[in-house]
Write a protein that holds these residues in place. Structure first.
Motif, PDB file in Angstrom:
ATOM      1  N   LEU A 108       9.547  -6.830  -8.736  1.00  0.00           N
ATOM      2  CA  LEU A 108       9.008  -5.643  -8.433  1.00  0.00           C
ATOM      3  C   LEU A 108       7.771  -5.761  -7.435  1.00  0.00           C
ATOM      4  O   LEU A 108       7.618  -4.838  -6.840  1.00  0.00           O
ATOM      5  N   LEU A 109       7.186  -6.770  -7.224  1.00  0.00           N
ATOM      6  CA  LEU A 109       6.203  -6.928  -6.357  1.00  0.00           C
ATOM      7  C   LEU A 109       6.844  -7.049  -4.934  1.00  0.00           C
ATOM      8  O   LEU A 109       6.466  -6.648  -3.969  1.00  0.00           O
TER       9      LEU A 109
ATOM     10  N   ARG B 263       0.114  -2.077 -13.895  1.00  0.00           N
ATOM     11  CA  ARG B 263      -0.302  -0.965 -14.783  1.00  0.00           C
ATOM     12  C   ARG B 263       0.943  -0.341 -15.516  1.00  0.00           C
ATOM     13  O   ARG B 263       0.988   0.208 -16.712  1.00  0.00           O
ATOM     14  N   TYR B 264       1.818  -0.179 -14.720  1.00  0.00           N
ATOM     15  CA  TYR B 264       2.722   1.143 -15.070  1.00  0.00           C
ATOM     16  C   TYR B 264       4.093   0.244 -15.624  1.00  0.00           C
ATOM     17  O   TYR B 264       5.090   1.059 -16.189  1.00  0.00           O
ATOM     18  N   TRP B 265       4.550  -0.747 -14.942  1.00  0.00           N
ATOM     19  CA  TRP B 265       5.778  -1.393 -15.149  1.00  0.00           C
ATOM     20  C   TRP B 265       5.464  -2.328 -16.347  1.00  0.00           C
ATOM     21  O   TRP B 265       6.157  -2.583 -17.281  1.00  0.00           O
ATOM     22  N   ASP B 266       4.684  -3.318 -16.191  1.00  0.00           N
ATOM     23  CA  ASP B 266       4.183  -4.194 -17.280  1.00  0.00           C
ATOM     24  C   ASP B 266       3.397  -3.571 -18.415  1.00  0.00           C
ATOM     25  O   ASP B 266       3.031  -4.233 -19.488  1.00  0.00           O
ATOM     26  N   ASP B 267       2.866  -2.213 -18.130  1.00  0.00           N
ATOM     27  CA  ASP B 267       2.142  -1.576 -19.124  1.00  0.00           C
ATOM     28  C   ASP B 267       0.834  -2.343 -19.686  1.00  0.00           C
ATOM     29  O   ASP B 267       0.468  -2.213 -20.791  1.00  0.00           O
ATOM     30  N   LEU B 268       0.314  -2.729 -18.599  1.00  0.00           N
ATOM     31  CA  LEU B 268      -0.823  -3.491 -19.161  1.00  0.00           C
ATOM     32  C   LEU B 268      -2.431  -2.380 -18.835  1.00  0.00           C
ATOM     33  O   LEU B 268      -2.125  -1.473 -18.275  1.00  0.00           O
ATOM     34  N   SER B 269      -3.350  -2.764 -19.408  1.00  0.00           N
ATOM     35  CA  SER B 269      -4.429  -2.000 -19.533  1.00  0.00           C
ATOM     36  C   SER B 269      -5.135  -2.002 -18.130  1.00  0.00           C
ATOM     37  O   SER B 269      -5.256  -3.059 -17.566  1.00  0.00           O
ATOM     38  N   VAL B 270      -6.133  -1.032 -18.061  1.00  0.00           N
ATOM     39  CA  VAL B 270      -6.821  -1.036 -16.827  1.00  0.00           C
ATOM     40  C   VAL B 270      -7.716  -2.177 -16.771  1.00  0.00           C
ATOM     41  O   VAL B 270      -7.671  -2.940 -15.732  1.00  0.00           O
ATOM     42  N   ALA B 271      -8.348  -2.490 -18.119  1.00  0.00           N
ATOM     43  CA  ALA B 271      -9.076  -4.112 -18.070  1.00  0.00           C
ATOM     44  C   ALA B 271      -8.397  -5.128 -17.605  1.00  0.00           C
ATOM     45  O   ALA B 271      -8.956  -5.958 -16.916  1.00  0.00           O
TER      46      ALA B 271
END
Length: 177
Positions: A34-35, A131-139
């Motif tokens: 994806l990157l 943030r949106y594919w791996d669904d990680l938090s902003v922090a």
């Protein structure tokens, strides 16, 4: 008779590293794809990440969350390589950017998104993917990239506006009928 160091404990536990690498390789490759946006680049990035992990396995294996540690290595390697590539290209010649052709009405959405993601700067692209594919938090994304949470929020917001504008009339939600 001892024949030398035990391979399972040599180099900080190569057997433990091999076991981890086998289980984590697919996850790392998916994020790398994806990157990078291409198979060869993703393979290279995954292998570079695993090589760096092996090189520093003693420290990495003590991490509280080994997957997060590996993802950090992957993302930081991607950003560093892209910076270097862009810097090298700019140093050798300046060329007007080519306009991106508008996606055809029936184009495969996944290919269109990958193409548009490739237009984002490396850090912004990494932020959107994490943030949106791996669904990680902003922090978590801020921690991975070594920046503030507000930077992640603003970059993601700007990137999404840019992606939506470039998507044009491509149907994001198909009803299938």
């Amino acid at each position: 008779m001892p024949a030398g160091p035990d391979p399972a404990t040599a180099e900080g536990g190569s057997a433990a590293f091999e076991a981890y690498a086998r289980t984590a390789q697919r996850r790392l490759y998916r994020t790398a794809y994806l990157l990078c946006g291409d198979v060869e680049g993703a393979r290279d990035l995954t292998q570079t990440t695993l090589a760096k992990l092996f090189q520093h396995w003693r420290r990495a294996s003590r991490a509280d969350n080994l997957d997060a540690y590996a993802r950090t290595v992957l993302v930081r390697t991607f950003v560093a390589e892209r910076r270097r590539t862009v810097r090298d290209l700019l140093a050798h010649h300046r060329q007007a950017p080519r306009p991106h052709p508008d996606p055809a009405p029936g184009a495969d959405l996944r290919l269109t998104l990958l193409s548009l993601l490739a237009e984002l700067p490396p850090r912004a692209r990494a932020m959107v993917v994490l943030r949106y594919w791996d669904d990680l938090s902003v922090a978590t994304v801020a921690s991975l990239l070594g920046c503030s949470e507000s930077t992640v929020k603003s970059q993601c917001s700007r990137s999404l506006v840019r992606l939506r504008a470039r998507m044009g009339d491509v149907q994001l939600y198909s009803t299938g009928g």
